[in-house]
Design an enzyme around this catalytic site. Sequence first.
Site, PDB file in Angstrom:
ATOM      1  N   SER A 103      33.534  41.948  38.411  1.00 30.78           N
ATOM      2  CA  SER A 103      33.677  42.259  39.835  1.00 30.78           C
ATOM      3  C   SER A 103      35.042  42.729  40.299  1.00 30.78           C
ATOM      4  CB  SER A 103      33.283  41.044  40.672  1.00 30.78           C
ATOM      5  OG  SER A 103      31.895  41.019  40.816  1.00 30.78           O
TER       6      SER A 103
ATOM      7  N   SER B 294      31.316  42.894  42.633  1.00 34.02           N
ATOM      8  CA  SER B 294      31.144  42.403  43.983  1.00 34.02           C
ATOM      9  C   SER B 294      32.350  42.629  44.894  1.00 34.02           C
ATOM     10  CB  SER B 294      30.859  40.905  43.933  1.00 34.02           C
ATOM     11  OG  SER B 294      31.975  40.176  43.451  1.00 34.02           O
TER      12      SER B 294
ATOM     13  N   LYS C 232      39.653  38.948  49.785  1.00 35.91           N
ATOM     14  CA  LYS C 232      38.193  38.905  49.574  1.00 35.91           C
ATOM     15  C   LYS C 232      37.636  37.673  50.290  1.00 35.91           C
ATOM     16  CE  LYS C 232      34.759  39.145  45.798  1.00 35.91           C
ATOM     17  NZ  LYS C 232      34.541  39.196  44.338  1.00 35.91           N
TER      18      LYS C 232
HETATM   19  N1  GLN Z   1      27.817  42.245  38.745  1.00 35.15           N
HETATM   20  C1  GLN Z   1      27.874  40.966  38.137  1.00 35.15           C
HETATM   21  C2  GLN Z   1      26.872  40.036  38.770  1.00 35.15           C
HETATM   22  O1  GLN Z   1      26.151  40.473  39.586  1.00 35.15           O
HETATM   23  C3  GLN Z   1      29.251  40.405  38.198  1.00 35.15           C
HETATM   24  C4  GLN Z   1      29.610  39.835  39.500  1.00 35.15           C
HETATM   25  C5  GLN Z   1      30.966  39.240  39.528  1.00 35.15           C
HETATM   26  O2  GLN Z   1      31.782  39.470  38.624  1.00 35.15           O
HETATM   27  N2  GLN Z   1      31.202  38.430  40.542  1.00 35.15           N
HETATM   28  O3  GLN Z   1      26.784  38.895  38.458  1.00 35.15           O
END
Ligand code: GLN
Length: 495
Positions: free
Chosen positions: A185, A161, A80
């Site tokens: 995420s 994400s 990532k």
């Molecule tokens: N979807 C969540 C956010 O937008 C979690 C994102 C994440 O876990 N990095 O914050």
Amino acid sequence: MTDLTDLTVAEIRTGVAGGSFTATEVAGAFNANVAAAQQALNAFIVATPEKALEAAASVDADRAAGKVLGKLAGVPIGMKDLFCTKGVQTTAASHILEGFKPEYESSVSQRLWDAGAGMLGKLNLDQFAMGSSNETSYFGNVISPWKRNDGGNAALAPGGSSGGSSAAVAARLCPAATGTDTGGSIRQPAAFTGISGIKPTYGRCSRWGIVAFASSLDQAGPMARDVRDCAIMLEVMAGFDAKDSTSLDMAVPAWEAGLSGDLKGKKVGIPREYRLDGMDDDVAKSWEDGIAWLKDAGAEVVDISLPHTKYALPCYYIIAPAEASSNLARYDGVRYGLRDLPDGAGLQDMYAATRAAGFGAEVKRRILIGTYVLSAGFYDAYYTQAQKVRTLISRDFTEAFKVCDVILAPTAPSAAFALGEKSADPLEMYLNDVFSVPASLAGLPAMSVPAGLNREGLPLGLQLIGRPFDEQGVLNAGLAIEARAGFSARPERWW
Ligand code: GLN
């Protein structure tokens, strides 16, 4: 010969060690898949085929010399693009970091390379890991390899994400990938693409060298096609690191060796507050399937209550932006990546111009919210209150784990949605995290495993949440589901 890109991490490891094929052949096969899919799926921000080949050559040479091979020898993976990789551009999918080549390697990625893994490239993600659909990347959307079975051709979200990671694993561009999970995420993108992913207990994986979003929540973890592969990857990624003050100083258990789908004597909690009004029928049905599978594996199922669940989402969307607004203050046009210096401008103008040009809309929204909830007049009303609620949410889990060993719930309220379907309304997007943020706020290990397909032919995930440090319990319950769900669906190749 079987297609090498259909093999799991465990199979690649065994095949390379046993001489059925070389690490170089494996890297070559995945490099080819990465290149062939890039235009259609946009899963990578940068491909690094030479890195994958270089690591593979060194594994092949070690094997020829009779040296002991690492736990991931010959396994090429996707990284990532939130993990700093020495000399390789690291962007967090933001324009503000474009061109930034770290001088150092993140602790987690270093552990993976030390174990013999090779890097296929840096995976796309939501900008600064803020999002649930991979639509906030400066480098374009990631397209899910999955399609609905309605004959339409809608481009679907791979989740976020870690959307590049999920799309790449599901499309056989890599056998495994790293993800990070702040509020879901790893789990939600895994659920959207029919793969597995585990967020370990907060502190298991070092955050050193991972671009920070919300430091009290951020955790790295693996995404792969099955539970065993997640266990193998996590064993390598986890471990104490003096460079991260919140790193757990605990031995890493032998999770792979401890895998067992026999749940006799275990109690599985079903949280009643997760049964939302108007819940998607297919999601509700897969939850019922999961309950039946865990009973079949020998577990006893008990009803539990997590009374503060309804406050988890608002609490998360105060704490995460608050921490983000502080963490992202460092992007000033001086130290990293982009610098926007208008003619005749002073230092303040340079900061402002760089940040205005460098951050995307969602990142700016979070910085504004975070700055607001931390401001003198509102701090107690929002931030302090959210911290108190976070404690209550943690306490709910502590109480629940007095009567159960692991909790079963859906990973997300729906299957993958189409790109553009939720991006106009941030609140609707945030609602997607309703089942994943409670475990994040409590720092608990949690995993998503594929449970089946919905009526549109799209994957659904089931989530297992465990006691602190009990990754083994989570993995084992995941294994019990995996064995019974018999999930073998894969996206039909159209790219
Ligand atoms: N979807 C969540 C956010 O937008 C979690 C994102 C994440 O876990 N990095 O914050």
